[in-house]
Design an enzyme around this catalytic site. Structure first.
Site, PDB file in Angstrom:
ATOM      1  N   LYS A  69       0.848  -1.193   0.000  1.00  0.00           N
ATOM      2  CA  LYS A  69       0.000   0.000   0.000  1.00  0.00           C
ATOM      3  C   LYS A  69       0.886   1.247   0.000  1.00  0.00           C
ATOM      4  CE  LYS A  69      -0.254  -0.260   5.057  1.00  0.00           C
ATOM      5  NZ  LYS A  69      -1.102  -0.616   6.203  1.00  0.00           N
ATOM      6  N   ARG A 166     -10.378   0.207  14.907  1.00  0.00           N
ATOM      7  CA  ARG A 166     -10.528   0.838  13.590  1.00  0.00           C
ATOM      8  C   ARG A 166     -11.574   0.042  12.806  1.00  0.00           C
ATOM      9  NH1 ARG A 166      -4.346   1.863  11.610  1.00  0.00           N
ATOM     10  NH2 ARG A 166      -4.940  -0.024  10.495  1.00  0.00           N
ATOM     11  N   TYR A 305      15.767  30.268   7.116  1.00  0.00           N
ATOM     12  CA  TYR A 305      14.653  31.101   7.581  1.00  0.00           C
ATOM     13  C   TYR A 305      14.586  31.192   9.097  1.00  0.00           C
ATOM     14  CZ  TYR A 305      12.752  30.711   2.835  1.00  0.00           C
ATOM     15  OH  TYR A 305      12.562  30.764   1.496  1.00  0.00           O
TER      16      TYR A 305
HETATM   17  C1  LIG Z   1      -0.313  -1.649   6.795  1.00  0.00           C
HETATM   18  C2  LIG Z   1      -0.883  -2.906   7.279  1.00  0.00           C
HETATM   19  C3  LIG Z   1      -0.066  -4.026   7.484  1.00  0.00           C
HETATM   20  C4  LIG Z   1       1.432  -3.991   7.368  1.00  0.00           C
HETATM   21  O1  LIG Z   1       1.992  -3.452   8.552  1.00  0.00           O
HETATM   22  P1  LIG Z   1       3.563  -3.410   8.778  1.00  0.00           P
HETATM   23  O2  LIG Z   1       3.725  -3.043  10.186  1.00  0.00           O
HETATM   24  O3  LIG Z   1       4.091  -2.401   7.848  1.00  0.00           O
HETATM   25  O4  LIG Z   1       4.068  -4.776   8.470  1.00  0.00           O
HETATM   26  C5  LIG Z   1      -0.681  -5.223   7.815  1.00  0.00           C
HETATM   27  N1  LIG Z   1      -2.022  -5.299   7.957  1.00  0.00           N
HETATM   28  C6  LIG Z   1      -2.823  -4.226   7.808  1.00  0.00           C
HETATM   29  C7  LIG Z   1      -4.287  -4.389   8.006  1.00  0.00           C
HETATM   30  C8  LIG Z   1      -2.286  -2.990   7.482  1.00  0.00           C
HETATM   31  O5  LIG Z   1      -3.087  -1.945   7.339  1.00  0.00           O
END
Ligand SMILES: *Cc1c(COP(=O)(O)O)cnc(C)c1O
Length: 661
Positions: A69, A166, A305
């Site tokens: 992702k 979530r 800055y």
């Molecule tokens: C992003 C994500 C992962 C991967 O997590 P990492 O800590 O980067 O390995 C796994 N499962 C879900 C549901 C996620 O959103």
């Protein structure tokens, strides 16, 4: 202090070679040659492959879902996905369906799971493109509706909220979700492949909540089974879950059937007190540029800055042309930049396009024991390579995250599009090797002449035992050679061959990149009446195309399409379980000669040769060209109007007679 700068003090003028990994790194990156790119995030795909293999060891046989992702955590989702699959990952994971569809659009056919949906999510497109869906509950009706409209059942993974708060059904909502899903499964609208949850504190292994979450998952799986579901893939672990599993009382409770790994793929550690090297992981990304200016200033000079920094004494400053518009956190003042053998702190505010390091306040890079390396005298000059973070003795992503008060995940994912991603470390000559292997064996090529003697369409009886070098294998019964003027003719010949094929037939398909192997297989698929979507299997090992009830051969065999190029040993061949489908399907193996011949006494060998003078396979040096060509291989197959020479050869008792095509 973190060991982010661990490793030798090798000169920056040499390629940054990740410590302790044997992956091959392309020497020819533009940033090392005479005309370096100005600024880039160099992504070492050999490191990704190494990390996948290491993570698979830690997962001890579980399915590895490579999470790509957010554009592969900023590393390039398509490139990382291909590298991960090449290294053995089984499945890809994305948050959004759109991200999964982008992988499909790039020609990636491996299983993909997407789990974060909204009312705007295009579930019909997901089903059309064979994207698996995480289901929390609210989206179920829309998914079922899409399944009805497309006629394609959804493959789903049910998500239980075991405590993260979530997505996912809460334990209270779970029984109702399971009931509805079971009903839909009964109606043929979906099938439940998996059940999963996401962990909240896996990066703090001492905390008790993780065990509670895993227990909640177990309960949810049990009640789902009792309600008649049969998930085969239960998963919970993310990178910290996987990396800490071995230290748990019950590692299996964490590892389950599969692990979803993101951060680890990229060679980064999710723990505050452990480095990637502690786990045998190699950071894949190097953020680097070249010094844009060097100047001496007197004591008391203000920098950047707000003039928040003033030099204590006469000082030399260097200007680094990366700023917050590139994704470098504005608040990361103090973070280290490596130039030569020394680390220099960023001083003053980080601006939109640039930041300043103080060369007078530098320290040498240190080795693993924290000892300074043998730093040589090095006067920083305009044009010198400057590395913000990378593998080995470079500063780490975590050094930058610490300076910015955030985590390494955020630093890499927020790199902006203004920073070109430069992918290196592809298997060397993955492609030019192919043409080379074509010259040296397997392929009839120039040293084969019986086709020419017979003329187009001629059938030449084989004479097995007397075959010379480059000629057909022993047991060859006959050969047919055809000239084909277009991709359409290639497809038509294959479609005409299809009715002669039956379950148990093995077809070996040889020919260089772009010769038309995929086009040929598409023709076979059309003739066999199997599900469409035959594309180059370059980055998957095998794909099965089921027979269609409404095709030209209802009830006929499925087509199994295999790329044997990367199958090195008999063990590799076994790993894709060809034997399971060999007797019941038509098996087409690209690059199959010398790899899978042993599987069957009989085989149909198809050699496709591009006409002389045709465009050669791309050279390794032209990485962009290679990637572009791989990405569009099947399109090229279909569009090229060059003349091809196709030779069919029958080997073994099944193929005593040539098919009439
Ligand atoms: C992003 C994500 C992962 C991967 O997590 P990492 O800590 O980067 O390995 C796994 N499962 C879900 C549901 C996620 O959103």
């Amino acid at each position: 202090m973190r060991r982010g700068f661990a490793g030798s003090s090798a000169s920056l003028w040499e390629p940054v070679r990740p410590a302790g990994h044997n992956g091959t790194v392309s020497e020819k990156t533009s940033w090392q040659s005479g005309q370096p790119s100005e600024r880039s995030a160099v992504v070492d795909l050999a490191a990704v492959e190494h990390n996948v293999k290491r993570l698979m060891q830690l997962a001890r046989g579980r399915t590895l879902v490579a999470v790509v992702k957010a554009d592969g955590y900023g590393h390039g989702a398509v490139q990382v996905a291909r590298a991960a699959l090449a290294a053995g990952a089984d499945m890809l994971g994305t948050a959004h369906v759109t991200e999964a569809l982008a992988l499909r659009a790039a020609g990636i056919t491996a299983p993909v799971l997407a789990w974060l949906h909204t009312p705007a999510t295009d579930f019909a497109a997901a089903l059309e493109q064979d994207v698996r869906l995480g289901i929390s509950g609210g989206e179920l009706d829309a998914v079922l509706d899409a399944a009805r409209r497309t006629g394609r059942p959804a493959v789903v993974h049910l998500k239980v909220d075991s405590g993260l708060g979530r997505n996912g059904a809460t334990p209270e909502q779970w029984p109702a979700l399971v009931r509805r899903v079971r009903e839909a499964e009964g109606e043929g609208l979906l099938s439940v492949e998996g059940i999963f949850t996401h962990l909240a504190v896996a990066d703090e292994p001492a905390r008790p909540e993780t065990a509670e979450q895993l227990a909640t998952l177990t309960t949810a799986v049990r009640s789902a089974r009792e309600a008649g579901l049969s998930p085969t893939m239960v998963h919970a672990a993310n990178t910290p879950g996987l990396l800490s599993a071995a230290d748990r009382e019950d590692p299996d409770a964490m590892l389950r059937d599969a692990v979803r790994v993101g951060l680890g793929l990229y060679g980064l550690s999710p723990f505050a007190d452990r480095t990637p090297e502690d786990f045998g992981l190699v950071p894949a990304m190097t953020l680097r540029t070249r010094v844009a200016n060097v100047k001496d200033v007197p004591a008391g000079a203000g920098v950047s800055y707000g003039l928040t920094y003033r030099t204590e004494g006469p000082t030399r400053l260097a200007l680094i042309p990366l700023g917050y518009a590139d994704g470098v956190p504005r608040v990361a003042t103090g973070a280290p930049v490596r130039i030569g053998d020394r680390l220099h702190p960023v001083v003053g505010r980080i601006a939109m396009d640039q930041c300043v390091v103080d060369l007078s306040r530098s320290r040498p890079v240190t080795d693993a024991a924290g000892k300074p390396g043998a730093a040589r005298e090095h006067t920083v000059r305009i044009g010198d390579e400057a590395v913000l973070f990378g593998a080995g003795s470079n500063p780490s992503v975590t050094d930058w995250a610490d300076a910015a008060g955030t985590i390494n995940y955020e630093v890499v994912t927020r790199l902006s599009p203004r920073v070109p991603r430069e992918h290196v470390g592809l298997e060397p000559q993955r492609d030019s090797d192919r043409s080379r292997s074509v010259e040296h064996g397997g392929h009839p090529g120039a040293d084969r002449d019986h086709g020419a003697g017979a003329g187009p369409g001629g059938v030449v009886p084989g004479d097995g035992a007397q075959d010379g070098p480059g000629s057909g294998a022993a047991g060859e019964n006959w050969s047919i050679t055809r000239e084909l003027a277009s991709a359409e003719e290639t497809r038509a010949l294959a479609a005409a061959l299809a009715p002669h094929l039956r379950a148990g037939d093995l077809v070996l398909l040889n020919g260089e990149l772009g010769a038309g192997k995929t086009t040929f297989t598409q023709g076979l698929g059309a003739g066999l009446g199997v599900r469409e979507g035959i594309i180059s299997p370059t980055f998957v090992l095998a794909r099965r195309h089921p027979n269609l009830a409404d095709g030209p051969r209802p009830g006929g065999p499925d087509l199994v399409h295999v790329d044997a190029y990367r199958l090195g040993s008999a063990e590799d061949v076994e790993s894709i379980d060809l034997e399971d489908t060999l007797d019941t399907c038509v098996t087409v193996v690209e690059w199959g000669t010398s790899k899978v011949e042993h599987l069957s006494a009989s085989r149909l060998v198809v050699d496709i040769e591009r006409a002389r003078g045709a465009q050669a396979a791309p050279e390794q040096a032209d990485l962009a060209g290679v990637l572009a060509q791989l990405g569009s291989q099947w399109e090229e197959d279909a569009s090229a109007g060059e003349v091809r020479q196709i030779t069919l050869r029958g080997v073994g008792p099944r193929w005593t007679e040539p098919p009439r095509v």
